[in-house]
Structures are given as structure tokens and as C-alpha cells.
Design a protein around this motif. Sequence first.
Motif, PDB file in Angstrom:
ATOM      1  N   SER A  20       1.025  -1.388  -0.329  1.00 30.05           N
ATOM      2  CA  SER A  20      -0.472  -0.330   0.289  1.00 30.05           C
ATOM      3  C   SER A  20       1.036   1.136  -0.007  1.00 30.05           C
ATOM      4  O   SER A  20       1.091   1.897  -1.056  1.00 30.05           O
ATOM      5  CB  SER A  20      -1.225  -0.225   1.939  1.00 30.05           C
ATOM      6  OG  SER A  20      -0.707  -0.129   2.602  1.00 30.05           O
ATOM      7  N   ARG A  21       1.619   1.349   1.068  1.00 28.05           N
ATOM      8  CA  ARG A  21       2.821   2.358   0.208  1.00 28.05           C
ATOM      9  C   ARG A  21       4.038   2.847  -0.351  1.00 28.05           C
ATOM     10  O   ARG A  21       3.531   3.697  -0.904  1.00 28.05           O
ATOM     11  CB  ARG A  21       3.684   2.401   2.179  1.00 28.05           C
ATOM     12  CG  ARG A  21       4.650   3.411   2.324  1.00 28.05           C
ATOM     13  CD  ARG A  21       3.676   4.942   1.844  1.00 28.05           C
ATOM     14  NE  ARG A  21       5.028   6.075   2.345  1.00 28.05           N
ATOM     15  CZ  ARG A  21       5.106   6.356   1.386  1.00 28.05           C
ATOM     16  NH1 ARG A  21       4.763   6.789   0.013  1.00 28.05           N
ATOM     17  NH2 ARG A  21       5.959   8.021   0.879  1.00 28.05           N
ATOM     18  N   GLU A  24       1.245   3.970  -3.014  1.00 26.76           N
ATOM     19  CA  GLU A  24       1.227   4.883  -2.916  1.00 26.76           C
ATOM     20  C   GLU A  24       2.341   6.319  -3.487  1.00 26.76           C
ATOM     21  O   GLU A  24       2.486   7.178  -3.931  1.00 26.76           O
ATOM     22  CB  GLU A  24       0.886   5.687  -1.210  1.00 26.76           C
ATOM     23  CG  GLU A  24       0.514   6.756  -0.792  1.00 26.76           C
ATOM     24  CD  GLU A  24       0.900   7.092   0.400  1.00 26.76           C
ATOM     25  OE1 GLU A  24      -0.601   6.759   0.588  1.00 26.76           O
ATOM     26  OE2 GLU A  24       1.448   6.486   1.537  1.00 26.76           O
ATOM     27  N   ALA A  25       3.653   5.897  -3.450  1.00 19.89           N
ATOM     28  CA  ALA A  25       4.964   6.393  -3.982  1.00 19.89           C
ATOM     29  C   ALA A  25       4.870   6.070  -5.466  1.00 19.89           C
ATOM     30  O   ALA A  25       5.248   8.148  -5.665  1.00 19.89           O
ATOM     31  CB  ALA A  25       6.317   5.770  -3.248  1.00 19.89           C
ATOM     32  N   THR A  27       1.963   6.555  -7.014  1.00 18.45           N
ATOM     33  CA  THR A  27       0.685   7.301  -7.174  1.00 18.45           C
ATOM     34  C   THR A  27       0.746   8.955  -6.349  1.00 18.45           C
ATOM     35  O   THR A  27      -0.753   9.502  -7.510  1.00 18.45           O
ATOM     36  CB  THR A  27      -0.177   6.763  -7.631  1.00 18.45           C
ATOM     37  OG1 THR A  27      -0.939   6.547  -6.017  1.00 18.45           O
ATOM     38  CG2 THR A  27      -0.824   5.412  -7.868  1.00 18.45           C
ATOM     39  N   ARG A  28       1.341   8.906  -6.015  1.00 19.36           N
ATOM     40  CA  ARG A  28       0.632  10.410  -5.156  1.00 19.36           C
ATOM     41  C   ARG A  28       2.050  11.291  -5.436  1.00 19.36           C
ATOM     42  O   ARG A  28       2.859  11.227  -5.212  1.00 19.36           O
ATOM     43  CB  ARG A  28       0.916  10.320  -3.822  1.00 19.36           C
ATOM     44  CG  ARG A  28       0.119  11.566  -2.777  1.00 19.36           C
ATOM     45  CD  ARG A  28       0.298  10.955  -1.203  1.00 19.36           C
ATOM     46  NE  ARG A  28       1.301  11.189  -0.580  1.00 19.36           N
ATOM     47  CZ  ARG A  28       1.960  11.329   0.538  1.00 19.36           C
ATOM     48  NH1 ARG A  28       1.149  10.938   1.384  1.00 19.36           N
ATOM     49  NH2 ARG A  28       3.258  11.116   1.001  1.00 19.36           N
ATOM     50  N   ALA A  29       1.326  11.887  -6.360  1.00 15.76           N
ATOM     51  CA  ALA A  29       2.110  13.648  -6.620  1.00 15.76           C
ATOM     52  C   ALA A  29       3.302  14.171  -5.887  1.00 15.76           C
ATOM     53  O   ALA A  29       4.462  14.233  -6.307  1.00 15.76           O
ATOM     54  CB  ALA A  29       1.812  14.711  -7.036  1.00 15.76           C
ATOM     55  N   GLU A  30       3.335  14.259  -4.792  1.00 16.44           N
ATOM     56  CA  GLU A  30       3.780  14.507  -3.537  1.00 16.44           C
ATOM     57  C   GLU A  30       5.444  13.636  -3.722  1.00 16.44           C
ATOM     58  O   GLU A  30       6.903  13.759  -3.970  1.00 16.44           O
ATOM     59  CB  GLU A  30       3.648  14.711  -2.164  1.00 16.44           C
ATOM     60  CG  GLU A  30       2.347  16.159  -2.102  1.00 16.44           C
ATOM     61  CD  GLU A  30       0.635  14.687  -2.328  1.00 16.44           C
ATOM     62  OE1 GLU A  30       0.428  14.184  -1.706  1.00 16.44           O
ATOM     63  OE2 GLU A  30       0.013  15.527  -3.172  1.00 16.44           O
ATOM     64  N   ASP A  31       4.810  12.407  -3.466  1.00 23.13           N
ATOM     65  CA  ASP A  31       6.119  11.041  -3.547  1.00 23.13           C
ATOM     66  C   ASP A  31       6.507  10.749  -5.236  1.00 23.13           C
ATOM     67  O   ASP A  31       7.624  11.124  -5.198  1.00 23.13           O
ATOM     68  CB  ASP A  31       5.464  10.179  -3.347  1.00 23.13           C
ATOM     69  CG  ASP A  31       5.266   9.872  -2.165  1.00 23.13           C
ATOM     70  OD1 ASP A  31       5.290  10.486  -1.225  1.00 23.13           O
ATOM     71  OD2 ASP A  31       4.335   8.850  -1.161  1.00 23.13           O
ATOM     72  N   VAL A  51      -1.916  13.060 -10.896  1.00 23.34           N
ATOM     73  CA  VAL A  51      -2.897  12.721 -11.074  1.00 23.34           C
ATOM     74  C   VAL A  51      -3.831  11.136 -11.331  1.00 23.34           C
ATOM     75  O   VAL A  51      -3.819  10.707 -12.658  1.00 23.34           O
ATOM     76  CB  VAL A  51      -4.771  13.742 -10.657  1.00 23.34           C
ATOM     77  CG1 VAL A  51      -5.702  12.943 -10.604  1.00 23.34           C
ATOM     78  CG2 VAL A  51      -4.664  14.656 -10.439  1.00 23.34           C
ATOM     79  N   GLU A  53      -5.294   8.624 -12.692  1.00 20.96           N
ATOM     80  CA  GLU A  53      -6.359   7.897 -13.099  1.00 20.96           C
ATOM     81  C   GLU A  53      -6.047   7.847 -14.489  1.00 20.96           C
ATOM     82  O   GLU A  53      -5.752   7.872 -15.131  1.00 20.96           O
ATOM     83  CB  GLU A  53      -7.419   8.875 -12.735  1.00 20.96           C
ATOM     84  CG  GLU A  53      -7.951   9.372 -10.800  1.00 20.96           C
ATOM     85  CD  GLU A  53      -8.704  10.580 -10.776  1.00 20.96           C
ATOM     86  OE1 GLU A  53      -9.258  11.509 -12.120  1.00 20.96           O
ATOM     87  OE2 GLU A  53      -9.276  11.089 -10.453  1.00 20.96           O
ATOM     88  N   TRP A  58      -0.665  12.595 -17.271  1.00 19.42           N
ATOM     89  CA  TRP A  58       0.363  13.442 -16.128  1.00 19.42           C
ATOM     90  C   TRP A  58       1.404  14.064 -17.179  1.00 19.42           C
ATOM     91  O   TRP A  58       2.078  14.295 -18.262  1.00 19.42           O
ATOM     92  CB  TRP A  58       0.606  12.644 -15.703  1.00 19.42           C
ATOM     93  CG  TRP A  58       1.616  11.454 -16.453  1.00 19.42           C
ATOM     94  CD1 TRP A  58       1.260  10.304 -16.218  1.00 19.42           C
ATOM     95  CD2 TRP A  58       3.205  11.626 -16.091  1.00 19.42           C
ATOM     96  NE1 TRP A  58       2.285   9.399 -17.079  1.00 19.42           N
ATOM     97  CE2 TRP A  58       3.557  10.709 -16.942  1.00 19.42           C
ATOM     98  CE3 TRP A  58       3.731  12.521 -15.625  1.00 19.42           C
ATOM     99  CZ2 TRP A  58       4.765  10.325 -16.930  1.00 19.42           C
ATOM    100  CZ3 TRP A  58       5.224  12.749 -16.022  1.00 19.42           C
ATOM    101  CH2 TRP A  58       5.881  11.585 -16.639  1.00 19.42           C
TER     102      TRP A  58
END
Length: 148
Positions: A20-21, A24-25, A27-31, A51, A53, A58
Motif C-alpha cells: 500500500s505504501r 502510494e509512492a 501514484t501520489r504527486a508529492e512522492d 493525478v 486516474e 500527467w
Amino acid sequence: MTGLTPEGIEIDRDIAAPASRVFEAFTRAEDFAVWFGTDQVNVPAEELDFVAEPGREWRATMVLPDGNRIHWTGEFREVTPDTRVVFTLTDQPDDPARAEVRVELTPFGEGTRVHVEQDTPGFPDDAKRATIAGYEGFLDTLQRLVTA
């Protein structure tokens, strides 16, 4: 396996973090700005549209240490939580050709096996090896990010 394939490249990396982490890395812009930039390159937030999706484009800009900029673009094709991300990318935004990148995440023990494949049509073997080296840098940074 990490190496050249008939279609492109593939890289395997085991990361001591839950899927999950790691997902997230990816798919999340900040990461993304952290690992895509690595420790050597800046990816400014104001030049990042990211984003995760399916069907969504992007964009990102890498600012190199010498001040040169590389503009990247692509599209998310598949986003399956905690298991798979498929997207395209190019550093030639005006060219419609895009390389497809497939990321598979498989939990194992306390961590996650990351398998990355990228198509590299027309790349000579030395360019494929350079692409692998780039991904190794990305994954080194991503690993530090998700295990911190």
C-alpha cells in the motif's frame, strides 16, 4: 530479473515496505516528485500535474543540476490499488509516441516485490542499459522514501 528483454527492459526490486505504501509512492504527486527527481534533480510542484486516474494525462518537469529542463508527459492507463500501475511516458511532449511502463507490486513477507517493465522501441542496447540505470536511481530514492 533485471535486464534487457526483447521488448525493452525489466527491473525487480524488493522493498521493505507494505504494498500500500509503495503503491502510494507510485501514484501520489508529492512522492512522485521525490523519487522521479532522485537526489540529483528537482521536480517543482508548480510544474507537476500528476493525478493517477486511468485515462488522465500527467506532466512533470525535471530541473537538472546544470539548470537544463526536461519536460515529461504521459497518460495513466491502469491504476489498481496496491497491485498495478500502467502509464506511458516521453521526454518529447510534442511527439505522440509514448513508452509504456508497467509496475507490478507483489507482497512478500514484510515487504513488496516491485517489478517494472518498460517498452523501449528502437532503443539500442546501450540506451536500454542507461534506462535501467535511471530506474535503479528512481527505485533507490523510492525505497528510501517509503522506508523512512
